[in-house]
Enzyme design. Structure first.
Site, PDB file in Angstrom:
ATOM      1  N   CYS A   1      -2.925  -2.563   8.595  1.00 26.97           N
ATOM      2  CA  CYS A   1      -2.511  -1.244   9.083  1.00 26.97           C
ATOM      3  C   CYS A   1      -2.099  -1.344  10.553  1.00 26.97           C
ATOM      4  O   CYS A   1      -1.149  -0.689  10.980  1.00 26.97           O
ATOM      5  CB  CYS A   1      -3.640  -0.230   8.924  1.00 26.97           C
ATOM      6  SG  CYS A   1      -4.497  -0.337   7.343  1.00 26.97           S
TER       7      CYS A   1
ATOM      8  N   CYS B   1       0.828  -1.209   0.000  1.00 30.22           N
ATOM      9  CA  CYS B   1       0.000   0.000   0.000  1.00 30.22           C
ATOM     10  C   CYS B   1       0.864   1.263   0.000  1.00 30.22           C
ATOM     11  O   CYS B   1       0.358   2.359  -0.198  1.00 30.22           O
ATOM     12  CB  CYS B   1      -0.943   0.012   1.189  1.00 30.22           C
ATOM     13  SG  CYS B   1      -0.100   0.057   2.771  1.00 30.22           S
TER      14      CYS B   1
HETATM   15 FE1  FES Z   1      -1.685   0.345   4.243  1.00 35.11          FE
HETATM   16 FE2  FES Z   1      -3.444   1.234   5.865  1.00 35.11          FE
HETATM   17  S1  FES Z   1      -3.723   0.858   3.761  1.00 35.11           S
HETATM   18  S2  FES Z   1      -1.378   0.922   6.264  1.00 35.11           S
END
Ligand code: FES
Length: 147
Positions: free
Chosen positions: A103, A33
């Site tokens: 996360c 991400c």
């Molecule tokens: Fe990667 Fe939240 S989407 S840390």
């Protein structure tokens, strides 16, 4: 989709910032991400975490989990901080949607990375602490199967 606590920590994150001459600094990211989290710890001679700050370049859940994680380790001993897992952080936030579990792993790993840095600088060993990954994306799939 998010609990009130998550929203509250996202909107008013606690302990944002940096600590100059921190006892330990840990930075971890997730290549998938692209989010990055950095945690600063100020640890006294009795191994109590006197202060903690964070900087997160990431999604709202990453901000909320780092905020909650810093609240959970502040004033604690190193061993108590080791108990602050991503599960503990999620519980304290009244849960996270499944796609956001990773996360909270970033928060756990960033604390471990900062403790690792502290242990290295002081030439001590912290029980149960393994060398943290700088990219939590490796092995992530296995961990997410537990939820
Ligand atoms: Fe990667 Fe939240 S989407 S840390």
């Amino acid at each position: 989709m998010y609990s009130q606590k998550v929203m509250e920590h996202f909107e008013h994150p606690r302990n944002v910032g940096e600590i100059e001459n921190a006892s330990g600094v840990g930075t971890v990211g997730n290549a998938k991400c692209g989010d990055i989290m950095r945690i600063y710890l100020d640890i006294d001679e009795n191994q109590i975490i006197q202060d903690v700050k964070f900087k997160t370049f990431g999604c709202g859940a990453a901000v909320a989990t780092s905020s909650m994680a810093t609240e959970l380790v502040k004033g604690k001993s190193i061993q108590e901080a080791m108990q602050v897992t991503n599960k503990a952080v999620m519980e304290a936030l009244d849960g996270l949607p499944p796609v956001k579990v990773h996360c909270s792993l970033l928060a756990e790993e960033a604390i471990h990375a900062a403790l690792w840095d502290y242990a290295n600088k002081h030439d001590i060993k912290i029980e149960g602490l393994e060398k943290p990954k700088s990219d939590i994306h490796e092995g992530e799939e296995d961990e997410e199967e537990d939820y």
